[in-house]
Design an enzyme around this catalytic site. Sequence first.
Site, PDB file in Angstrom:
ATOM      1  N   GLU A 110       0.671  -1.312  -0.348  1.00  0.00           N
ATOM      2  CA  GLU A 110       0.075  -0.410  -0.263  1.00  0.00           C
ATOM      3  C   GLU A 110       0.733   1.365   0.055  1.00  0.00           C
ATOM      4  O   GLU A 110      -0.043   2.605  -0.735  1.00  0.00           O
ATOM      5  CB  GLU A 110      -1.277  -0.054   0.922  1.00  0.00           C
ATOM      6  CG  GLU A 110      -0.312   0.302   2.468  1.00  0.00           C
ATOM      7  CD  GLU A 110       0.282  -0.455   3.299  1.00  0.00           C
ATOM      8  OE1 GLU A 110       1.161  -1.386   2.953  1.00  0.00           O
ATOM      9  OE2 GLU A 110      -0.259  -0.264   4.504  1.00  0.00           O
ATOM     10  N   ASP A 113       6.855   3.812   2.358  1.00  0.00           N
ATOM     11  CA  ASP A 113       7.183   5.274   3.793  1.00  0.00           C
ATOM     12  C   ASP A 113       9.500   4.813   3.276  1.00  0.00           C
ATOM     13  O   ASP A 113       9.774   5.765   2.877  1.00  0.00           O
ATOM     14  CB  ASP A 113       6.835   4.719   4.781  1.00  0.00           C
ATOM     15  CG  ASP A 113       7.112   5.659   5.992  1.00  0.00           C
ATOM     16  OD1 ASP A 113       8.276   6.798   5.900  1.00  0.00           O
ATOM     17  OD2 ASP A 113       7.163   5.275   7.280  1.00  0.00           O
TER      18      ASP A 113
HETATM   19  P1  5GP Z   1       7.921   0.943   5.492  1.00  0.00           P
HETATM   20  O1  5GP Z   1       9.430   1.834   6.474  1.00  0.00           O
HETATM   21  O2  5GP Z   1       8.985  -0.043   5.086  1.00  0.00           O
HETATM   22  O3  5GP Z   1       8.723   1.881   4.084  1.00  0.00           O
HETATM   23  O4  5GP Z   1       6.921   0.915   5.784  1.00  0.00           O
HETATM   24  C1  5GP Z   1       7.009  -0.250   6.341  1.00  0.00           C
HETATM   25  C2  5GP Z   1       5.185  -0.876   6.821  1.00  0.00           C
HETATM   26  O5  5GP Z   1       4.652   0.822   7.888  1.00  0.00           O
HETATM   27  C3  5GP Z   1       3.844   0.233   5.104  1.00  0.00           C
HETATM   28  O6  5GP Z   1       3.607  -1.346   4.451  1.00  0.00           O
HETATM   29  C4  5GP Z   1       2.806   0.302   5.835  1.00  0.00           C
HETATM   30  O7  5GP Z   1       2.098  -1.070   7.013  1.00  0.00           O
HETATM   31  C5  5GP Z   1       3.460   0.780   7.154  1.00  0.00           C
HETATM   32  N1  5GP Z   1       2.840   2.159   6.952  1.00  0.00           N
HETATM   33  C6  5GP Z   1       4.387   3.270   6.932  1.00  0.00           C
HETATM   34  N2  5GP Z   1       3.339   4.389   6.960  1.00  0.00           N
HETATM   35  C7  5GP Z   1       2.441   4.262   6.440  1.00  0.00           C
HETATM   36  C8  5GP Z   1       1.079   5.676   6.982  1.00  0.00           C
HETATM   37  O8  5GP Z   1       1.150   6.128   6.497  1.00  0.00           O
HETATM   38  N3  5GP Z   1       0.099   4.539   7.261  1.00  0.00           N
HETATM   39  C9  5GP Z   1      -0.288   3.530   6.840  1.00  0.00           C
HETATM   40  N4  5GP Z   1      -1.111   3.155   7.770  1.00  0.00           N
HETATM   41  N5  5GP Z   1       0.845   2.675   7.012  1.00  0.00           N
HETATM   42  C10 5GP Z   1       1.848   3.097   7.725  1.00  0.00           C
END
Ligand code: 5GP
Length: 202
Positions: A110, A113
Amino acid sequence: MVEKVWVTYNQVHKLCQESADQILSEFKPNLMVAIGGGGYVPARILRSFLKRDGNPNIPIQAIGLSLYEQIGTDPQVEEIGTKVTRTQWLDLSSLEMANLIGKNVLIVDEVDDTRTTLQYAVTELEKDVATAAQMSGRQGEKTNFSIFVLHNKDKPKRGHLPQDMMSEGRYIAARTVGDVWINYPWEATDIDEHDKMAASKA
Ligand code: 5GP
């Protein structure tokens, strides 16, 4: 404080719809790997838009990854480490991983981040598919990975994706947003309230 935004099911649906043509023409995926839990609903919606007459539905395989912030106990170590844990993975000994060999595999999540999760998914899937190919004598078959996310946050990334994936456009984000917190509809416990918040910010 971090700005919050609310995204509705309707908007998620349309983000998938909007991206489908580009995904079909540029990636031609044979298979999706949805990263749970956030990638499941987008992958399922996308499948309907990737379906073409006379072709079967694109299969979806699921993996589960969780990101844990590890705060070091050693006061000398200031850095906060980040660890991705597999809560669900594809089985190397059965056909699950072998299914990916030689395919165009679209990884769906989705939100991108810090990019830690996506880096982990790509690196580990590439490694395990190579092992599966070796185990079955199919090293000659090239597996191509591409990525689709609903939202990419425009911020410094901790994780990195393969250079060729980025330069060949095998990374699609339906929307690029700032460093905001996105509330997705499948996380809502009160969907009417969620939709109201989305409408009030529109
Ligand atoms: P990463 O930091 O590894 O890109 O993201 C890790 C996970 O953190 C994502 O897959 C998601 O589940 C959660 N995450 C990061 N940013 C957001 C956000 O803005 N909203 C939501 N609901 N989950 C987030």
